[in-house]
Design an enzyme around this catalytic site. Structure first.
Site, PDB file in Angstrom:
ATOM      1  N   LYS A 365       0.850  -1.200   0.000  1.00 47.86           N
ATOM      2  CA  LYS A 365       0.000   0.000   0.000  1.00 47.86           C
ATOM      3  C   LYS A 365       0.881   1.244   0.000  1.00 47.86           C
ATOM      4  O   LYS A 365       2.089   1.153   0.259  1.00 47.86           O
ATOM      5  CB  LYS A 365      -0.899  -0.027   1.237  1.00 47.86           C
ATOM      6  CG  LYS A 365      -0.122  -0.117   2.548  1.00 47.86           C
ATOM      7  CD  LYS A 365      -1.036  -0.450   3.718  1.00 47.86           C
ATOM      8  CE  LYS A 365      -0.232  -0.483   5.014  1.00 47.86           C
ATOM      9  NZ  LYS A 365      -1.057  -0.866   6.158  1.00 47.86           N
ATOM     10  N   TYR A 582      13.920  31.210   4.616  1.00 48.26           N
ATOM     11  CA  TYR A 582      12.664  31.868   5.004  1.00 48.26           C
ATOM     12  C   TYR A 582      12.636  32.216   6.488  1.00 48.26           C
ATOM     13  O   TYR A 582      13.123  31.438   7.322  1.00 48.26           O
ATOM     14  CB  TYR A 582      11.488  30.918   4.765  1.00 48.26           C
ATOM     15  CG  TYR A 582      11.051  30.787   3.331  1.00 48.26           C
ATOM     16  CD1 TYR A 582      10.650  31.906   2.600  1.00 48.26           C
ATOM     17  CD2 TYR A 582      10.997  29.539   2.720  1.00 48.26           C
ATOM     18  CE1 TYR A 582      10.223  31.764   1.291  1.00 48.26           C
ATOM     19  CE2 TYR A 582      10.563  29.391   1.413  1.00 48.26           C
ATOM     20  CZ  TYR A 582      10.188  30.506   0.699  1.00 48.26           C
ATOM     21  OH  TYR A 582       9.763  30.373  -0.587  1.00 48.26           O
TER      22      TYR A 582
HETATM   23  C1  PLP Z   1      -0.243  -1.587   6.873  1.00 42.45           C
HETATM   24  C2  PLP Z   1      -0.758  -2.806   7.412  1.00 42.45           C
HETATM   25  C3  PLP Z   1       0.078  -3.908   7.564  1.00 42.45           C
HETATM   26  C4  PLP Z   1       1.551  -3.845   7.368  1.00 42.45           C
HETATM   27  O1  PLP Z   1       2.134  -3.292   8.535  1.00 42.45           O
HETATM   28  P1  PLP Z   1       3.693  -3.239   8.808  1.00 42.45           P
HETATM   29  O2  PLP Z   1       3.786  -2.855  10.221  1.00 42.45           O
HETATM   30  O3  PLP Z   1       4.265  -2.225   7.911  1.00 42.45           O
HETATM   31  O4  PLP Z   1       4.247  -4.594   8.551  1.00 42.45           O
HETATM   32  C5  PLP Z   1      -0.495  -5.094   7.975  1.00 42.45           C
HETATM   33  N1  PLP Z   1      -1.836  -5.174   8.225  1.00 42.45           N
HETATM   34  C6  PLP Z   1      -2.646  -4.134   8.106  1.00 42.45           C
HETATM   35  C7  PLP Z   1      -4.076  -4.301   8.386  1.00 42.45           C
HETATM   36  C8  PLP Z   1      -2.151  -2.903   7.706  1.00 42.45           C
HETATM   37  O5  PLP Z   1      -2.967  -1.860   7.603  1.00 42.45           O
END
Ligand code: PLP
Length: 689
Positions: A365, A582
């Site tokens: 993701k 800035y």
């Molecule tokens: C993002 C996510 C993961 C992966 O998590 P990590 O800590 O990066 O391994 C696993 N399960 C769910 C439901 C997630 O949202």
């Protein structure tokens, strides 16, 4: 300068070798002195092609030869097409049969100089396998192949009759033993091993060795010719040591690389037979056999015109390539380098600690946490990963559009307007609530995993609402492939976290058990990265690993996959008391030098790191950020660092002995590496290393 940058002698000799190949095809000294011609074209010039093999071996990555093979194959097909009219005219296609077509394509080539390409391709494939053996075994095999080759080539006349039958069978498959099976491997292998050994040679000593072996090879060649033994004259016993020392000699002289000569010599090799055809054609204006007894002239003209044409070709192709490179330059501004090897090692490690019978279901993701979802998923597919999780239907669709195979689970909510995407792209949807399950069921047949809320209080059916879970299984349109929960305190094994985690797991597995009692056996999964690292014993069918896969947890077995880099765009003096950036928040504490970098918060560098709260690496040293990070640019203090415009600055990754990890940046920005990585923006170009 690196070792590679100094191997310019290879490029120079490539040009000489290309001209030697022209001599083989024109016999320039034939009329003047036949022995001199034999010496030039059958002995000196026989170093040319082995040399091409050796440099190819030197520069090819035999562990992953795909790129090299693809390039050679493309070139081979293009050149074959170029010569097609002439190969038809010269009768290469007479008496067509499938056997002959394959023989020509795989070994002989459809014009007399084209055998080189399939030989190179076959040779690289062979050496790819030889490189998996010990060096000794590899050399023994390559030498045996070469010896078999010799007796079908220069030593054919002394092979005894039963062997002749063997060779005649071989010659039905290919016309010569100087091919990719018997000729190329030893030279490719020597090139590859010399590169790996990285030896330093004393040029005087190796020059003497070249001379000695070359003299012996000359004697060998004339003796064989004198007794009329050769069937062909490419392969001599003493060609191997001669080439070895010649190559060592060339590598012992350090001059800068001349890549243009590399291209010109390749063009000369490709184009010179065409030039010979044209020259012979034009010469017919003067007399039928104009070049008979004028071979030297033919050689000189061919060399000149091939040279001119090749320079022209290099200039034309360079223009179009420059434009292509300019449009697709990954290193122009800010870019992320993906280390596929590190990814592979991480996959191997995570698999090694995974519970029995579980499979990785990597979280790709948020563009694979900024690493490039398509690139990462493709590599994972190659490593045998067959399941992924993403956050949205769009992310899933993106992967499918790029040919990613396997199960893709959407972990979050999908709007009903997007349900058609689930069907069309074969995506699995998380059931986030009982009402949502009814909604999907009304839409139609969809693959699902039910989210179970065991303590996160975010998504899914509460684990104490077993009845509802049961009823979702009974909905006719839903294919429930799995149920999963998410752990909320798996980052440590402190007693409070541990007991919470174990309670979550217990209520989750209770559900799985009661489903089994009713005859439902969905896949079950609950571990993500920290779950796997800290609580692997809890088990499950899938491991939803994200951050660990990208190597951004503190664990010596996991390697960071991404390096984030940018360029120094400007370096200047700032005098004591002047402000920088800035809001006048930073002031020069003394006379300073500062550098501007082509990266800013719009690229994902948190603005919270402004005013010295983080460093970047330049030339192996830490340069503190000064002033406020801007949208597209950042200023760093380089008072104590030698910096020029155009230099590379490392935001995440190694430089010299220094390293900055995503975890370090996260700690300084008071967050976690997941946030730092996933917020790297689409403006940052991603490239595989
Ligand atoms: C993002 C996510 C993961 C992966 O998590 P990590 O800590 O990066 O391994 C696993 N399960 C769910 C439901 C997630 O949202």
């Amino acid at each position: 300068m690196t070792e590679n940058e100094k191997s310019g002698m290879f490029d120079l000799f490539r040009l000489i070798a290309a001209i030697l190949v022209i001599s083989i095809h024109t016999s320039p000294l034939e009329t003047i002195n036949p022995y001199a011609d034999i010496f030039l074209t059958r002995i000196i010039a026989r170093t040319a092609v082995p040399f091409f093999f050796m440099v190819t071996g030197f520069y090819t990555n035999f562990e992953q030869p795909k790129k090299a093979l693809l390039k050679l194959t493309k070139m081979y097909l293009a050149v074959t097409l170029l010569y097609l009219p002439f190969s038809i005219y010269s009768g290469y296609f007479s008496g067509f049969s499938l056997g002959k077509a394959l023989k020509m394509l795989i070994f002989d080539g459809y014009y007399y100089h084209l055998w080189y390409f399939p030989a190179c391709i076959t040779g690289i494939l062979l050496v790819h396998f030889l490189e998996k053996l010990s060096a000794k075994k590899a050399f023994v095999i390559a030498i045996i192949l070469y010896i078999i080759g010799i007796f079908g080539d220069s030593y054919y006349g002394i092979t005894i009759v039963p062997l002749k039958i063997f060779y005649n069978i071989l010659f039905g498959i290919f016309s010569y033993t100087r091919n990719g099976l018997f000729f190329a491997p030893i030279f490719l292998l020597m090139g590859s091993k010399l590169k790996k050994a990285n030896m330093k040679f004393d040029s005087k000593k190796v020059a003497v060795a070249v001379e000695i072996f070359f003299v012996i090879m000359t004697a060998e060649a004339f003796l064989l010719k004198g007794f009329n033994i050769p069937r062909h004259d490419s392969m001599y016993v003493f060609l191997v040591p001669t080439m070895l020392f010649l190559f060592a000699f060339l590598s012992s002289i350090k001059i800068p690389q001349k890549p243009i000569l590399r291209k010109i010599s390749m063009w000369i090799y490709i184009i010179h037979p065409l030039i010979i055809i044209v020259l012979r054609g034009i010469s017919k204006i003067f007399s039928e056999n104009f070049f008979e007894k004028r071979e030297l002239l033919l050689f000189v003209l061919t060399t000149i015109f091939s040279g001119f044409f090749s320079i022209f070709a290099v200039i034309v192709t360079r223009k179009s390539r420059n434009l292509h490179n300019a449009l697709h330059c990954p290193t122009a501004r800010a870019w992320a380098e993906i280390d596929v090897n590190a990814l592979r090692k991480n996959v191997e490690y995570l698999r090694s600690i995974s519970p029995k019978n579980s499979e990785l279901m990597p979280a790709v993701k948020a563009n694979a946490y900024g690493h490039g979802a398509v690139l990462i998923s493709r590599e994972l597919n190659k490593m045998g990963v067959k399941a992924f999780c993403v956050a949205s239907a769009d992310e899933g669709a993106e992967l499918r559009k790029h040919g990613i195979r396997g199960e893709i689970l959407i972990l979050g909510y999908t709007h009903p307007a997007q349900f058609p995407l689930l069907r069309f792209f074969r995506l699995s949807q998380t059931i986030v609530s009982y009402e949502y399950a009814k909604l999907i069921n009304r839409y139609g047949k969809i693959h699902c995993h039910i989210g179970i809320d065991t303590g996160m209080r975010r998504l899914g059916i509460r684990s104490d609402e077993e009845g509802k879970i049961q009823r979702i299984f009974e909905m006719p349109n839903l294919y429930i492939d799995g149920i999963f929960t998410h752990l909320s305190a798996d980052e440590t094994t402190l007693p409070s976290d541990k007991s919470f985690t174990e309670r979550q797991a217990e209520s989750f597995f209770n559900i799985a058990e009661s489903l089994a009692e009713n005859g439902y056996y969905p896949k079950v999964h609950l571990l993500s990265s920290f779950g796997l690292l800290n609580y692997a014993h809890l088990g499950g069918d899938y491991i939803r690993a994200g951050i660990a896969l990208y190597g951004c947890v503190v664990n010596a077995n996991l390697l960071p996959v991404m390096s984030l880099k940018t360029r120094v765009t400007s370096v200047r003096n700032v005098y004591k008391g002047e402000t920088i950036g800035y809001g006048l928040t930073s002031e020069a504490y003394e006379d300073m030098r500062v550098a501007a970098l082509a990266i800013g918060y719009a690229d994902g560098l948190p603005r919270a790191l402004s005013d010295g709260k983080c460093h970047v690496l330049i030339s192996g040293k830490r340069a503190p950020i000064v002033g406020k990070i801007c949208m597209d640019q950042t200023i760093v203090d380089v008072t104590n660092i030698e910096v020029r415009e155009g230099d590379i600055a490392v935001i995440i990754g190694n430089s010299g002995d220094e390293m900055i990890t995503a975890n370090e940046i996260a700690a300084r920005a008071d967050t976690i590496p997941n946030e730092i990585l996933s917020r790297i923006s689409s403006r940052v170009v991603i490239c595989a290393k």
